[in-house]
Motif scaffolding. Sequence first.
Motif, PDB file in Angstrom:
ATOM      1  N   GLU A 247      -8.355   1.985   1.291  1.00  0.00           N
ATOM      2  CA  GLU A 247      -7.514   0.824   1.544  1.00  0.00           C
ATOM      3  C   GLU A 247      -6.617   1.054   2.753  1.00  0.00           C
ATOM      4  O   GLU A 247      -6.373   0.123   3.544  1.00  0.00           O
TER       5      GLU A 247
ATOM      6  N   GLU B  96      -8.686   0.398   5.698  1.00  0.00           N
ATOM      7  CA  GLU B  96      -8.969  -1.034   5.808  1.00  0.00           C
ATOM      8  C   GLU B  96      -7.767  -1.808   6.335  1.00  0.00           C
ATOM      9  O   GLU B  96      -7.908  -2.677   7.214  1.00  0.00           O
TER      10      GLU B  96
ATOM     11  N   LEU C 260       0.835  -1.203   0.000  1.00  0.00           N
ATOM     12  CA  LEU C 260       0.000   0.000   0.000  1.00  0.00           C
ATOM     13  C   LEU C 260       0.865   1.246   0.000  1.00  0.00           C
ATOM     14  O   LEU C 260       0.609   2.198  -0.759  1.00  0.00           O
TER      15      LEU C 260
END
Length: 279
Positions: A210, A213, A185
């Motif tokens: 994301e 998350e 990420l």
Amino acid sequence: MGVMNNRDNNKSTGTQSLTVGEVAEILGVTVRTLHHWDQIGLASPSERTWSDYRLYTATDLARLQRIAVYRELDMSLAEIAALLDDPDTDPVASLTAQKERILEKVSRLADLERGVDRMIEAHRSGVLLTTEQQREIFGDGWDPDWTRQAHEKWGHTAQWSEYAERGAHRTPEQWAALQGAMADLEGRLGAAVRDGVLPGSETADALVDEHREVLSNFFTLSVSMQVCLGRMYEASAGTGADFAEHYESVAPGLTAWLRQAIDARARALGVDPDAAEWG
């Protein structure tokens, strides 16, 4: 007078009858329990006074003591009744079966104890990995003392408790997978900055979602809390918990870009970044 005669006569033989209260005290059970055992026929007092007051003999007490022992072994009242009164019941087989159940329970309790020990250590240290495992998973730049510092700063919070409790059950392989997801990420966040992706764009919003998350693997992270994190990242330079330094090593300008992207995403989701609160 009947009570006195009954008890006095038993005294002379060394077998004084006992009241329900006296028996309850001897066995460490309640009077209500003794009444229940009497009602179901498991253990009834052999003597009664003229006023129908229960009196237990020495033989009654011996039976009650056996019942109390079996109850300590978690045997049901029906099992105890069969063991004491059913001539077809094999006491050895019955007790052996109970022993096996006890051993299974001991094994479960031992597992539970180990789990509690891990939870305690997780709350203290944050990461249940050896120093070598931490460096292997998180990289040579990882300082194991960071978890101690984090505990000192946030150990009193609900989020630290959640983080520690989840971490207590995470294997080294799961830590490695989570670290891999974080690194992937961050690589794409850095690429977004270098490619000029604008905060608030569809690409930036997806990355922010994301980010929230992935971090929610550690503790539940709301949009409002993510806003607070973004601002903490930007303000963290030189504080000893230098998130800014980490993000800037991924891509110059990433810290400010991420805070801006988080704020933009929060607005789109109906959260005012300027009013965002932790928790």
